[in-house]
Design a protein around this motif. Structure first.
Motif, mmCIF file in Angstrom:
data_model
loop_
_atom_site.group_PDB
_atom_site.id
_atom_site.type_symbol
_atom_site.label_atom_id
_atom_site.label_comp_id
_atom_site.label_asym_id
_atom_site.label_seq_id
_atom_site.Cartn_x
_atom_site.Cartn_y
_atom_site.Cartn_z
ATOM 1 N N GLY A 238 -54.985 19.989 6.411
ATOM 2 C CA GLY A 238 -56.021 19.622 7.362
ATOM 3 C C GLY A 238 -55.729 18.397 8.197
ATOM 4 O O GLY A 238 -56.542 18.014 9.053
ATOM 5 N N ASP A 239 -54.574 17.766 7.986
ATOM 6 C CA ASP A 239 -54.193 16.600 8.780
ATOM 7 C C ASP A 239 -53.455 17.055 10.042
ATOM 8 O O ASP A 239 -53.141 18.232 10.207
ATOM 9 C CB ASP A 239 -53.295 15.678 7.948
ATOM 10 C CG ASP A 239 -53.968 15.262 6.648
ATOM 11 O OD1 ASP A 239 -54.993 14.571 6.716
ATOM 12 O OD2 ASP A 239 -53.475 15.657 5.571
ATOM 13 N N GLN A 240 -53.134 16.111 10.906
ATOM 14 C CA GLN A 240 -52.463 16.460 12.153
ATOM 15 C C GLN A 240 -51.001 16.810 11.945
ATOM 16 O O GLN A 240 -50.368 17.389 12.833
ATOM 17 C CB GLN A 240 -52.597 15.314 13.162
ATOM 18 C CG GLN A 240 -54.029 15.148 13.673
ATOM 19 C CD GLN A 240 -54.137 14.060 14.709
ATOM 20 O OE1 GLN A 240 -53.400 13.082 14.686
ATOM 21 N NE2 GLN A 240 -55.070 14.226 15.634
ATOM 22 N N ALA B 236 -42.296 20.328 16.089
ATOM 23 C CA ALA B 236 -41.931 18.976 16.529
ATOM 24 C C ALA B 236 -40.465 18.861 16.905
ATOM 25 O O ALA B 236 -40.057 17.889 17.560
ATOM 26 C CB ALA B 236 -42.274 17.966 15.433
ATOM 27 N N VAL B 237 -39.663 19.839 16.505
ATOM 28 C CA VAL B 237 -38.239 19.844 16.837
ATOM 29 C C VAL B 237 -37.998 20.593 18.156
ATOM 30 O O VAL B 237 -36.910 20.528 18.719
ATOM 31 C CB VAL B 237 -37.413 20.462 15.692
ATOM 32 C CG1 VAL B 237 -35.911 20.429 15.961
ATOM 33 C CG2 VAL B 237 -37.702 19.729 14.380
ATOM 34 N N GLY B 238 -39.018 21.271 18.659
ATOM 35 C CA GLY B 238 -38.887 22.040 19.891
ATOM 36 C C GLY B 238 -38.305 21.258 21.054
ATOM 37 O O GLY B 238 -37.385 21.753 21.739
#
Length: 204
Positions: free
Chosen positions: A56-58, A142-144
């Motif tokens: 549930g965190d970002q 996030a690696v995109g």
């Protein structure tokens, strides 16, 4: 075992737990001699894994995983002896990509069109090695941006999915393991058929 039956498995401290344990064991299960290695460590040493989950965190949470025993020494690896390369995700790739020997290994497999399977943050090693230009692949979201900056095309898919581009097999995270490993075996030329259940299994 013959050289064609060897797989090189790259992991390191705080690699993701599932992304280390599961592919390593699944590839052994189908008969491959899987050499698990980490730079600066030798056969019998361990790496500490980390468990990544979404609560549930970002971003993901991180908890201690298992101590995973390496079964081969990184400095003794001869890449020409391996049929394919698997790269675990987690936090390990962000420091492993600083090791020139790791980048050289990735380039060997890419230059020789050998199967490469990378999951989650494992793709960071491929972008650092500059072997994704012109390729379609996925990774942890996030690696995109790194994929795009390295000249690759980032494909956004669900965590349970896998993207295959020739010899390159990638998945966003450990939920994709079933398709990820199946695709890797397909590219390796391994055909696994469901056998006839035994009488005992049929009776259950």
């Amino acid at each position: 075992m013959e050289n064609a039956q060897k797989i090189l498995f790259l992991t390191g401290d705080f690699a993701e737990d599932y992304e280390t344990m599961v592919p390593f064991q699944m590839l052994q299960m189908v008969g491959y001699d899987v050499h698990a290695v980490c730079p600066g460590k030798k056969k019998g040493d361990t790496v500490k894994t980390a468990i990544h989950d979404f609560e549930g965190d970002q971003t993901y949470t991180e908890k201690p995983g298992h101590n995973f025993a390496l079964n081969y020494t990184f400095s003794e690896v001869k890449p020409e002896e391996y049929a394919g390369l698997v790269i675990a995700g987690g936090r390990a790739p962000e420091y492993l990509r600083l090791h020139q020997g790791v980048l050289d290994l990735a380039r060997h497999f890419a230059d020789n069109n050998k199967p490469i399977a990378a999951v989650c943050h494992g793709i960071q090693i491929l972008t650092a090695a500059r072997v994704v230009e012109g390729r379609r692949l996925t990774a942890y979201p996030a690696v995109g941006p790194e994929v795009e900056l390295a000249g690759g095309t980032f494909v956004s898919v669900e965590p349970t999915e896998t993207v295959v581009d020739g010899n390159l097999i990638t998945s966003p995270a450990w939920p994709g393991h079933p398709k990820f490993i199946k695709a890797f075996l397909d590219v390796l030329g391994v055909n696994i058929e469901l056998g006839t259940p035994s009488k005992m299994a049929s009776a259950v």
